[in-house]
Design an enzyme around this catalytic site. Structure first.
Site, mmCIF file in Angstrom:
data_model
loop_
_atom_site.group_PDB
_atom_site.id
_atom_site.type_symbol
_atom_site.label_atom_id
_atom_site.label_comp_id
_atom_site.label_asym_id
_atom_site.label_seq_id
_atom_site.Cartn_x
_atom_site.Cartn_y
_atom_site.Cartn_z
ATOM 1 N N LYS A 13 -5.516 -0.003 -10.738
ATOM 2 C CA LYS A 13 -5.815 1.405 -11.062
ATOM 3 C C LYS A 13 -4.566 2.119 -11.586
ATOM 4 C CE LYS A 13 -7.299 2.505 -6.877
ATOM 5 N NZ LYS A 13 -7.080 1.224 -6.167
ATOM 6 N N ARG A 88 -11.795 8.379 -1.532
ATOM 7 C CA ARG A 88 -11.795 7.089 -0.848
ATOM 8 C C ARG A 88 -12.837 7.056 0.267
ATOM 9 N NH1 ARG A 88 -6.157 5.513 -2.143
ATOM 10 N NH2 ARG A 88 -5.694 3.441 -1.375
ATOM 11 N N ARG A 127 4.127 -7.448 -6.111
ATOM 12 C CA ARG A 127 4.430 -6.394 -7.083
ATOM 13 C C ARG A 127 5.657 -5.560 -6.692
ATOM 14 N NH1 ARG A 127 -0.841 -2.353 -6.299
ATOM 15 N NH2 ARG A 127 -0.181 -1.486 -4.332
ATOM 16 N N ARG A 161 6.902 -1.351 -2.248
ATOM 17 C CA ARG A 161 6.292 -0.444 -1.274
ATOM 18 C C ARG A 161 6.283 -1.098 0.098
ATOM 19 N NH1 ARG A 161 0.737 1.677 -3.881
ATOM 20 N NH2 ARG A 161 0.153 1.522 -1.693
ATOM 21 N N ARG A 172 -5.802 -2.669 4.456
ATOM 22 C CA ARG A 172 -6.167 -1.769 3.361
ATOM 23 C C ARG A 172 -7.460 -2.245 2.677
ATOM 24 N NH1 ARG A 172 -0.679 -1.959 0.292
ATOM 25 N NH2 ARG A 172 -1.735 -0.777 -1.335
HETATM 26 P P1 AMP Z 1 -2.420 3.857 -2.663
HETATM 27 O O1 AMP Z 1 -1.101 4.137 -3.289
HETATM 28 O O2 AMP Z 1 -3.568 4.458 -3.428
HETATM 29 O O3 AMP Z 1 -2.624 2.382 -2.395
HETATM 30 O O4 AMP Z 1 -2.407 4.600 -1.247
HETATM 31 C C1 AMP Z 1 -1.486 4.239 -0.244
HETATM 32 C C2 AMP Z 1 -1.965 4.742 1.103
HETATM 33 O O5 AMP Z 1 -2.052 6.187 1.088
HETATM 34 C C3 AMP Z 1 -3.360 4.287 1.531
HETATM 35 O O6 AMP Z 1 -3.352 3.003 2.132
HETATM 36 C C4 AMP Z 1 -3.766 5.394 2.506
HETATM 37 O O7 AMP Z 1 -3.135 5.249 3.761
HETATM 38 C C5 AMP Z 1 -3.169 6.633 1.852
HETATM 39 N N1 AMP Z 1 -4.136 7.278 0.917
HETATM 40 C C6 AMP Z 1 -4.013 7.401 -0.443
HETATM 41 N N2 AMP Z 1 -5.060 8.042 -0.968
HETATM 42 C C7 AMP Z 1 -5.882 8.342 0.069
HETATM 43 C C8 AMP Z 1 -7.148 8.986 0.164
HETATM 44 N N3 AMP Z 1 -7.810 9.451 -0.924
HETATM 45 N N4 AMP Z 1 -7.699 9.120 1.415
HETATM 46 C C9 AMP Z 1 -7.068 8.677 2.511
HETATM 47 N N5 AMP Z 1 -5.883 8.032 2.481
HETATM 48 C C10 AMP Z 1 -5.281 7.869 1.275
#
Ligand code: AMP
Length: 214
Positions: A13, A88, A127, A161, A172
């Site tokens: 994404k 989400r 990554r 990360r 996740r």
């Molecule tokens: P991402 O960078 O999108 O993989 O997000 C990293 C982490 O941030 C996720 O594993 C969640 O803990 C938190 N997170 C990001 N976006 C959301 C969302 N829309 N709702 C809840 N938690 C989120």
């Protein structure tokens, strides 16, 4: 144009959002990136989110909804944006509908990136990004042309990360299937969902998304 990218962690994404930013002059709104900025700054919001993010769980709906609602009011969103990592959960998707109708906005496209779960662990754990310009790389699939030097800015500092480890990735993915996958049906039922093959090569995925956007 307002666009949403849906798919599990590792689906690509973020990679596609960056390409669409350049192609359409719209901006990427990644809730994960916003939260990482909060964590790094040590803000109250960051403190609340840190542990949850490190365990691979989801941050509370209220917190996320407030964060995105104020973000899309900024001037840089006026030309359009790409939602990456939001919504989400079903309550987040419903809140987005309300938010858009309150703000007089319309969601133009919802794109699902279909991928195999088995491949996501290898994609995510390998990554990393350039610490200077944010360009994305991978240990196996996308190495810099010259080892240790960023192709884009020549930087030599890279970062990973902290939640991109095998154990957290499994949590996740679990959170995705339990809480996020149902919103695919939510948008399919509304008739706004389009799907692309997220296992295809990066350029090919971009082409498929552009074809769907039309
Ligand atoms: P991402 O960078 O999108 O993989 O997000 C990293 C982490 O941030 C996720 O594993 C969640 O803990 C938190 N997170 C990001 N976006 C959301 C969302 N829309 N709702 C809840 N938690 C989120």
């Amino acid at each position: 144009m307002k666009l949403m990218l849906l798919g599990p962690p590792g689906a690509g994404k973020g990679t596609q959002a960056k390409r669409l930013e350049d192609a359409y002059g719209i901006i990427q709104l990644s809730t994960g990136d916003m939260l990482r900025v909060e964590v790094a700054s040590g803000s109250d919001l960051g403190k609340q989110a840190k542990e949850i993010m490190e365990s691979g769980g989801l941050v509370s709906d209220d917190l996320i909804i407030n964060m995105i609602s104020s973000r899309i009011d900024h001037d840089d969103c006026k030309g359009g944006f790409i939602l990456d990592g939001f919504p989400r959960t079903t309550p987040q998707a419903e809140a987005l509908d309300t938010m858009f109708s309150d703000k007089g906005m319309k969601l133009d496209h919802v794109i699902e990136m279909k991928v195999d779960d088995d491949a996501m662990v290898e994609r995510i754990t390998g990554r990393y990004t350039c610490a200077g310009c944010g360009a994305g790389y991978h240990d196996s699939f996308q190495k810099p042309k010259e080892e240790g030097i960023c192709d884009k800015c020549g930087g030599t500092d890279f970062k990973r990360r902290s939640d991109d480890n095998a154990e957290t990735v499994r949590s996740r993915l679990e959170a995705y299937h339990e809480q996020t996958a149902p919103i695919i049906t939510y948008y399919r039922d509304k008739g706004t969902l389009k799907s692309v093959d997220g296992m295809a090569a990066i350029d090919e995925v971009t082409t498929q998304i552009k074809d769907e956007i039309g």
